[in-house]
Structure formats: C-alpha cells, structure tokens
Design an enzyme around this catalytic site. Structure first.
Site, PDB file in Angstrom:
ATOM      1  N   HIS A   1       0.807  -1.322  -0.032  1.00  0.00           N
ATOM      2  CA  HIS A   1       0.012   0.130  -0.209  1.00  0.00           C
ATOM      3  C   HIS A   1       0.708   1.353   0.025  1.00  0.00           C
ATOM      4  O   HIS A   1       1.931   1.183   0.724  1.00  0.00           O
ATOM      5  CB  HIS A   1      -0.914   0.034   1.263  1.00  0.00           C
ATOM      6  CG  HIS A   1      -1.826   1.259   1.487  1.00  0.00           C
ATOM      7  ND1 HIS A   1      -2.885   1.468   0.697  1.00  0.00           N
ATOM      8  CD2 HIS A   1      -1.729   2.069   2.278  1.00  0.00           C
ATOM      9  CE1 HIS A   1      -3.410   2.605   0.941  1.00  0.00           C
ATOM     10  NE2 HIS A   1      -2.903   3.005   2.080  1.00  0.00           N
TER      11      HIS A   1
ATOM     12  N   HIS B   1       0.482  10.624  -3.461  1.00  0.00           N
ATOM     13  CA  HIS B   1      -0.708  10.416  -2.519  1.00  0.00           C
ATOM     14  C   HIS B   1      -1.510  11.871  -2.500  1.00  0.00           C
ATOM     15  O   HIS B   1      -1.212  12.614  -2.075  1.00  0.00           O
ATOM     16  CB  HIS B   1       0.007  10.268  -1.160  1.00  0.00           C
ATOM     17  CG  HIS B   1      -0.788   9.650  -0.177  1.00  0.00           C
ATOM     18  ND1 HIS B   1      -0.999  10.008   1.085  1.00  0.00           N
ATOM     19  CD2 HIS B   1      -1.617   8.478   0.078  1.00  0.00           C
ATOM     20  CE1 HIS B   1      -1.826   9.495   1.876  1.00  0.00           C
ATOM     21  NE2 HIS B   1      -2.077   8.333   1.128  1.00  0.00           N
TER      22      HIS B   1
END
Length: 159
Positions: A69, A114
């Site tokens: 992740h 992100h």
C-alpha cells in the site's frame, strides 16, 4: 538459541564483530550484534519455503498474498518523497499486489502520488515501465495492480 557454548559465542563474535579490539576481547558490540541479527544465520525464515511448498492450483482467495500500500512513498504520507524504486523493491521482495494512486497530471499524462498531500509526484509511465521490467523477476504468479476501485491482473505469459 539453546545450549550455546562459549566456543560458539566466540565463533559468532569472530565472524560478525567488525572491530579488531572487540574480537580480541570476545565482545560483540552493537554493530556486530546488528550484523549477526541481520545475517541469514539468524533468520527465522524457514529455508524450505524459498521454494513454493503449497498447492498453487487453488483460487487466489485461498492464499495470503503479499501486498503493498502506498508503494511509491519512501517516507511519510503527507510530505515525503515518492519514487519508482519503491515499486522495484516491492517486486524484488515478491510482492504480488501493487497500488497505483493515479491522478491527472500535466499535459494529460497520468501521475502517481498520495493525492491532496505534499508528497512528490512520479510519472505513471516510469512506474509501468518498472513494473514491466521487474514484475516477474521474483515470482511467476499473477501480479494484481489496484487503482482506487479497479483491479488489473498482470500475467506472465510465455510465448
């Protein structure tokens, strides 16, 4: 370790202690101890599992799958750097599921980062090229690539 002799301790010290003084005194300093802990000799991994030892004919839902992740992040999730090296490292360690956080980038080219943070951005193309090069270097099994609600499968099909 059980029933360790003094001779065995001295052998470990002689192999892992980096300083001559420590070896001569029979002392294992922090650097030597760290080297020992990180050595294959001290690894708790069962060597028999370096080769596939399970029935691999079942549905993928029957297995635990090594996943990653925020693979691209090298530090924190708010302002740290991103790198293609994160993907390469994960694949070389046998990871079989990668996340690609894709966003619209300049010149209609997708980027990975992100979202809504200060993390650096990396080229989608560079990530795909790295995946292409390293996807099956450690494992022949299916690679799952996820992006928000989508899952893509990458198969290693030999011609």
């Amino acid at each position: 370790m059980q029933r360790v002799t003094k001779e065995r301790c001295l052998e470990i010290i002689s192999r892992f202690e980096p300083t001559k003084e420590g070896r001569e005194k029979g002392h294992l300093g922090i650097d030597g101890f760290t080297a020992y802990l990180l050595s294959e000799e001290c690894d708790i991994f069962d060597e028999e599992h370096k080769e596939v030892c399970q029935d691999m004919t079942q549905s993928f839902t029957h297995y635990f799958i090594s996943t990653s992740h925020n693979t691209y992040l090298l530090e924190d999730q708010l302002k740290g750097p991103s790198s293609v090296d994160g993907y390469i490292s994960a694949l070389k360690k046998g990871c079989r599921c990668l996340e690609l956080d894709c966003w619209d980038g300049p010149n209609d080219e997708p980027i990975i980062y992100h979202g809504h943070t200060l993390t650096s951005k990396i080229s989608f193309q560079a990530v795909i090229e790295a995946i292409n090069e390293h996807a099956f270097s450690k494992s022949e099994y299916v690679l799952y690539i996820t992006n928000q609600n989508l899952i893509f499968l990458l198969l290693n099909i030999e011609e």
